[in-house]
Scaffold this motif. Structure first.
Motif, PDB file in Angstrom:
ATOM      1  N   LYS A 163       0.839  -1.205   0.000  1.00  0.00           N
ATOM      2  CA  LYS A 163       0.000   0.000   0.000  1.00  0.00           C
ATOM      3  C   LYS A 163       0.869   1.247   0.000  1.00  0.00           C
ATOM      4  CE  LYS A 163      -3.913  -2.240   0.950  1.00  0.00           C
ATOM      5  NZ  LYS A 163      -4.829  -2.524  -0.083  1.00  0.00           N
ATOM      6  N   ILE A 191       1.062   4.822   1.475  1.00  0.00           N
ATOM      7  CA  ILE A 191       0.484   5.578   2.577  1.00  0.00           C
ATOM      8  C   ILE A 191       1.062   6.989   2.533  1.00  0.00           C
ATOM      9  CG2 ILE A 191       0.123   5.713   5.064  1.00  0.00           C
ATOM     10  CD1 ILE A 191       0.777   2.708   5.183  1.00  0.00           C
ATOM     11  N   LYS A 214       5.249  10.341   1.571  1.00  0.00           N
ATOM     12  CA  LYS A 214       4.564   9.060   1.399  1.00  0.00           C
ATOM     13  C   LYS A 214       5.576   7.930   1.473  1.00  0.00           C
ATOM     14  CE  LYS A 214       4.210   9.649  -3.592  1.00  0.00           C
ATOM     15  NZ  LYS A 214       3.287   9.659  -4.713  1.00  0.00           N
ATOM     16  N   ARG A 227       5.664   3.232   1.549  1.00  0.00           N
ATOM     17  CA  ARG A 227       4.935   1.989   1.335  1.00  0.00           C
ATOM     18  C   ARG A 227       4.682   1.326   2.686  1.00  0.00           C
ATOM     19  NH1 ARG A 227       3.914   1.266  -3.638  1.00  0.00           N
ATOM     20  NH2 ARG A 227       3.286  -0.887  -3.446  1.00  0.00           N
ATOM     21  N   TYR A 241      -0.684  -0.341  10.412  1.00  0.00           N
ATOM     22  CA  TYR A 241       0.140  -0.541   9.217  1.00  0.00           C
ATOM     23  C   TYR A 241       1.596  -0.635   9.643  1.00  0.00           C
ATOM     24  CZ  TYR A 241      -3.645   0.412   5.959  1.00  0.00           C
ATOM     25  OH  TYR A 241      -4.798   0.335   5.231  1.00  0.00           O
ATOM     26  N   THR A 254       5.449  -0.001   8.357  1.00  0.00           N
ATOM     27  CA  THR A 254       6.208   0.767   7.368  1.00  0.00           C
ATOM     28  C   THR A 254       7.688   0.670   7.699  1.00  0.00           C
ATOM     29  OG1 THR A 254       6.202   2.847   8.596  1.00  0.00           O
ATOM     30  CG2 THR A 254       4.346   2.448   7.118  1.00  0.00           C
ATOM     31  N   VAL A 269      -4.845   6.444   2.939  1.00  0.00           N
ATOM     32  CA  VAL A 269      -4.618   5.148   2.304  1.00  0.00           C
ATOM     33  C   VAL A 269      -5.845   4.858   1.443  1.00  0.00           C
ATOM     34  CG1 VAL A 269      -4.147   2.694   2.669  1.00  0.00           C
ATOM     35  CG2 VAL A 269      -3.401   4.360   4.381  1.00  0.00           C
ATOM     36  N   ASN A 270      -5.624   4.578   0.157  1.00  0.00           N
ATOM     37  CA  ASN A 270      -6.742   4.286  -0.757  1.00  0.00           C
ATOM     38  C   ASN A 270      -7.835   5.348  -0.687  1.00  0.00           C
ATOM     39  OD1 ASN A 270      -5.499   1.933  -1.625  1.00  0.00           O
ATOM     40  ND2 ASN A 270      -6.524   0.675  -0.092  1.00  0.00           N
TER      41      ASN A 270
END
Length: 116
Positions: A14, A16, A40, A42, A67, A69, A83-84
Motif C-alpha cells: 500500500k 500511505i 509518502k 509503502r 500498518y 512501514t 490510504v486508498n
C-alpha cells in the motif's frame, strides 16, 4: 521500544501518505479542512494477534487499523494519513529503537469520519 520483524517486505503493498490538515476556503468563502500530504511511503496491514484483538475489544482502539512501514527517524507533525483515498487520524507510532535497514515501525490509524 519493540523491534518489529517483517519476514516478507512484499507485504508493503500500500502507498500511505502522511501529512497534516490544511484549512482553505471553498468557492463560497467558507473554510474547508483538507488533507495535505507531507511525505509518502509503502506500508502493509499489520494483523493483531487473537489475544490483542480481545484486549482492545470495547476500547477506543477496537476500530483502528495498524500498518507496518519502514523505520523513519522522525514522525513529528504527521497527524493524519491517507490510504486508498481514505483519511485516517494517526493514533500511535510504535517505532523501532534501532536504525537498521531491517527496522520497521507500526502505525495505528483511526478512520476520520466527516460530518455535514
Amino acid at each position: 521500544m519493540m523491534m518489529v520483524q517483517l519476514a516478507n517486505p512484499n507485504r508493503l503493498s500500500k502507498v500511505i501518505e502522511f501529512g497534516t490538515i490544511e484549512t482553505t476556503q471553498n468557492q463560497n468563502g467558507m473554510p474547508v479542512e483538507t488533507f495535505k500530504a507531507v511525505f509518502k511511503t509503502r506500508g502493509g496491514v499489520w494483523t493483531r494477534t487473537q489475544n490483542q484483538k480481545y484486549q482492545v475489544l470495547g476500547t477506543d482502539l477496537e476500530h483502528t487499523v495498524i500498518y507496518i512501514t519502514r523505520h523513519r527517524q522522525n514522525w513529528d507533525g504527521t497527524i493524519q494519513a491517507r490510504v486508498n483515498h481514505k483519511v485516517y487520524q494517526v493514533i500511535d507510532v510504535d517505532f523501532d529503537s534501532q536504525n537498521l535497514p531491517t527496522s520497521y515501525d507500526l502505525i495505528t490509524l483511526s478512520e476520520v469520519n466527516k460530518h455535514g
